[in-house]
Scaffold this motif. Structure first.
Motif, short mmCIF file in Angstrom:
data_model
loop_
_atom_site.label_atom_id
_atom_site.label_comp_id
_atom_site.label_asym_id
_atom_site.label_seq_id
_atom_site.Cartn_x
_atom_site.Cartn_y
_atom_site.Cartn_z
N PHE A 1 13.87 18.96 4.99
CA PHE A 1 12.44 18.63 4.99
C PHE A 1 12.19 17.65 3.84
CE2 PHE A 1 12.75 23.03 6.57
CZ PHE A 1 12.25 22.83 7.86
N PRO A 2 11.88 16.40 4.13
CA PRO A 2 11.68 15.41 3.06
C PRO A 2 10.42 15.70 2.25
CG PRO A 2 11.18 14.46 5.20
CD PRO A 2 11.74 15.81 5.47
N ILE A 3 10.27 14.95 1.18
CA ILE A 3 9.20 15.20 0.22
C ILE A 3 7.82 15.20 0.88
CG2 ILE A 3 8.01 14.22 -1.79
CD1 ILE A 3 10.83 13.28 -2.73
N ALA A 4 7.53 14.22 1.71
CA ALA A 4 6.21 14.14 2.33
C ALA A 4 5.92 15.37 3.17
CB ALA A 4 6.11 12.87 3.18
N ARG A 5 6.94 15.86 3.89
CA ARG A 5 6.75 17.06 4.70
C ARG A 5 6.50 18.28 3.81
NH1 ARG A 5 8.87 19.50 9.45
NH2 ARG A 5 7.76 21.51 9.65
N LEU A 6 7.21 18.36 2.69
CA LEU A 6 7.00 19.49 1.78
C LEU A 6 5.58 19.51 1.24
CD1 LEU A 6 10.34 19.38 -0.27
CD2 LEU A 6 9.75 20.94 1.61
N ILE A 7 5.09 18.37 0.79
CA ILE A 7 3.73 18.31 0.24
C ILE A 7 2.71 18.67 1.31
CG2 ILE A 7 1.97 16.76 -0.70
CD1 ILE A 7 4.26 15.29 -2.15
N ALA A 8 2.89 18.15 2.52
CA ALA A 8 1.96 18.46 3.60
C ALA A 8 1.99 19.94 3.94
CB ALA A 8 2.28 17.62 4.83
N ASP A 9 3.18 20.53 4.00
CA ASP A 9 3.30 21.93 4.37
C ASP A 9 2.70 22.84 3.29
OD1 ASP A 9 4.72 24.00 6.22
OD2 ASP A 9 5.33 24.57 4.21
N ILE A 10 3.07 22.60 2.03
CA ILE A 10 2.56 23.45 0.95
C ILE A 10 1.05 23.32 0.83
CG2 ILE A 10 2.58 23.84 -1.55
CD1 ILE A 10 5.54 22.76 -1.44
N SER A 11 0.55 22.10 0.88
CA SER A 11 -0.88 21.90 0.68
C SER A 11 -1.72 22.31 1.88
CB SER A 11 -1.17 20.43 0.32
OG SER A 11 -0.99 19.58 1.45
N SER A 12 -1.08 22.70 2.98
CA SER A 12 -1.85 23.19 4.13
C SER A 12 -2.58 24.48 3.78
CB SER A 12 -0.93 23.42 5.34
OG SER A 12 -0.02 24.50 5.11
N GLY A 13 -2.09 25.22 2.76
CA GLY A 13 -2.76 26.45 2.39
C GLY A 13 -2.83 26.72 0.91
N VAL A 14 -2.14 25.91 0.11
CA VAL A 14 -2.11 26.09 -1.35
C VAL A 14 -2.52 24.77 -2.00
CG1 VAL A 14 -0.66 26.56 -3.36
CG2 VAL A 14 -0.30 27.84 -1.23
N THR A 15 -3.50 24.82 -2.88
CA THR A 15 -3.91 23.61 -3.59
C THR A 15 -2.87 23.24 -4.63
OG1 THR A 15 -6.26 24.10 -3.28
CG2 THR A 15 -5.69 22.56 -5.05
N LEU A 16 -2.36 22.03 -4.52
CA LEU A 16 -1.45 21.48 -5.53
C LEU A 16 -2.30 20.72 -6.55
CD1 LEU A 16 1.40 20.19 -3.20
CD2 LEU A 16 1.53 22.11 -4.79
N GLU A 17 -2.08 21.03 -7.83
CA GLU A 17 -2.88 20.46 -8.90
C GLU A 17 -2.03 19.56 -9.78
OE1 GLU A 17 -6.12 23.91 -9.73
OE2 GLU A 17 -4.05 24.38 -10.32
N PRO A 18 -2.66 18.63 -10.50
CA PRO A 18 -1.90 17.74 -11.39
C PRO A 18 -1.03 18.53 -12.36
CG PRO A 18 -4.13 16.93 -11.15
CD PRO A 18 -4.10 18.27 -10.47
N GLY A 19 0.24 18.16 -12.43
CA GLY A 19 1.20 18.83 -13.28
C GLY A 19 2.00 19.91 -12.57
N ASP A 20 1.61 20.30 -11.36
CA ASP A 20 2.43 21.24 -10.60
C ASP A 20 3.74 20.58 -10.24
OD1 ASP A 20 0.45 23.15 -10.70
OD2 ASP A 20 -0.18 22.92 -8.62
N VAL A 21 4.78 21.40 -10.05
CA VAL A 21 6.12 20.90 -9.76
C VAL A 21 6.64 21.53 -8.48
CG1 VAL A 21 8.54 20.96 -10.53
CG2 VAL A 21 6.72 20.36 -12.15
N ILE A 22 7.19 20.69 -7.61
CA ILE A 22 7.91 21.15 -6.44
C ILE A 22 9.39 20.90 -6.70
CG2 ILE A 22 8.27 20.93 -3.95
CD1 ILE A 22 5.45 19.72 -3.78
N ALA A 23 10.19 21.97 -6.73
CA ALA A 23 11.65 21.85 -6.82
C ALA A 23 12.17 21.78 -5.38
CB ALA A 23 12.24 23.04 -7.56
N THR A 24 12.69 20.62 -4.99
CA THR A 24 12.83 20.28 -3.57
C THR A 24 14.07 20.85 -2.88
OG1 THR A 24 13.87 18.18 -4.22
CG2 THR A 24 11.48 18.16 -3.82
#
Length: 301
Positions: A238-261
């Motif tokens: 799952f590439p980065i764009a898919r990860l951000i879309a999937d996580i943010s579908s229900g969890v707010t990502l805020e500045p400084g949050d980290v996704i370990a891919t």
């Protein structure tokens, strides 16, 4: 920009930018030019595009006229974790070969996951370059490594599409997703992956303008100089764009949050026979374009 958090001697943590073999102190540089910048990296991320553009502009000025206290040799400073994230979201089983090795060694599903497999690490797990990974033999005999590209969020993201995902990224770093394999509890990973020191992070955050294609970066991890993992981010399930879309579908990502891919294959649990970290080991995680994150393993008892 290659942004980092550093200390000079016993002084406070400072916001810096790497320039060759030196670090430029951004607050000092701003004051010299009659401007202001945040004192720490998390505040710079949260300050948004205007502050970040100011930092870029100041770094582009003539270094020959900078005051002496605006730069320090990297060898003379101590690097810290770049920032302390509000939350760290880990991605499990995100490289096809790691899915296969995990099914053999960790009893996970042999089938490729249809959606990203997510877990969290607390911010207290974060430790910086050169800081110890704590090996507590009362809690684990199976301390393992995982070299991962870290995505640092720069703008609040909620229900973001894949097409817009990269507009919310500040930059990239390295996370070594340390895991106590024998502390998975009924399939839950939090304690296995969330203990103190289990998220080495750094040595820098490279902003998006300085890292053109995060989906084509070599990754490598070495233990005591011996290569254990070697792959490329292009092999993410799952590439980065898919990860951000999937996580943010229900969890707010805020500045400084980290996704370990996610980790490629080559973890200790998948070796034949299995290999795990012990006190005295040194772990080096390298991601192309970012640098190398080095940490010793020490006895925590």
């Amino acid at each position: 920009m290659h942004l980092m958090t550093y200390r000079l001697g016993d002084g406070p943590a400072r916001l810096g930018a790497r320039i060759d073999d030196s670090v430029a102190d951004l607050a000092t540089l701003a004051a010299f030019h009659g401007e202001e910048l945040p004192q720490d990296l998390l505040s710079l991320v949260r300050a948004g595009a205007a502050a970040q553009d100011t930092a870029r502009r100041l770094l582009a000025t003539d270094g020959a006229v900078w005051p002496a206290e605006a730069t320090h040799r990297l060898d003379d400073v101590t690097l810290e974790a770049p920032l302390r994230p509000g939350k760290i979201i880990g991605v499990g089983l995100n490289y096809v070969e790691h899915v296969e090795e995990s099914s053999r060694s960790l009893d996970t599903d042999r089938q490729l996951p249809p959606r990203p497999v997510l877990f969290s690490k607390p911010s207290t797990a974060v430790t910086g370059p050169g800081r110890p990974i704590l090996h507590n033999a009362d809690l684990t005999e199976q301390l393992d490594w995982e070299c991962e590209l870290a995505v640092v969020i720069g703008r609040t993201a909620f229900r973001v599409s894949e097409d817009d995902a990269f507009d919310h990224v500040f930059g990239y770093s390295i996370v070594n997703d340390i895991s106590a394999r024998d502390q998975r509890r009924s399939g839950q990973w939090f304690f296995s992956k969330g203990q103190d020191s289990y998220a080495p992070f750094g040595p820098a955050i490279v902003t998006t303008d300085d890292l053109a294609d995060p989906m084509s970066l070599d990754l490598e991890l070495r233990v005591n100089g011996v290569t254990k993992q070697k792959s490329n981010t292009r092999h993410m399930l799952f590439p980065i764009a898919r990860l951000i879309a999937d996580i943010s579908s229900g969890v707010t990502l805020e500045p400084g949050d980290v996704i370990a891919t996610g980790s490629p294959s080559g973890v200790g649990a998948g070796m034949v026979p299995p290999q795990f970290l012990v006190p005295g080991d040194t772990v080096e995680a390298t991601v192309e374009g970012i640098g190398t994150l080095t940490n010793p393993v020490v006895d925590a008892r």
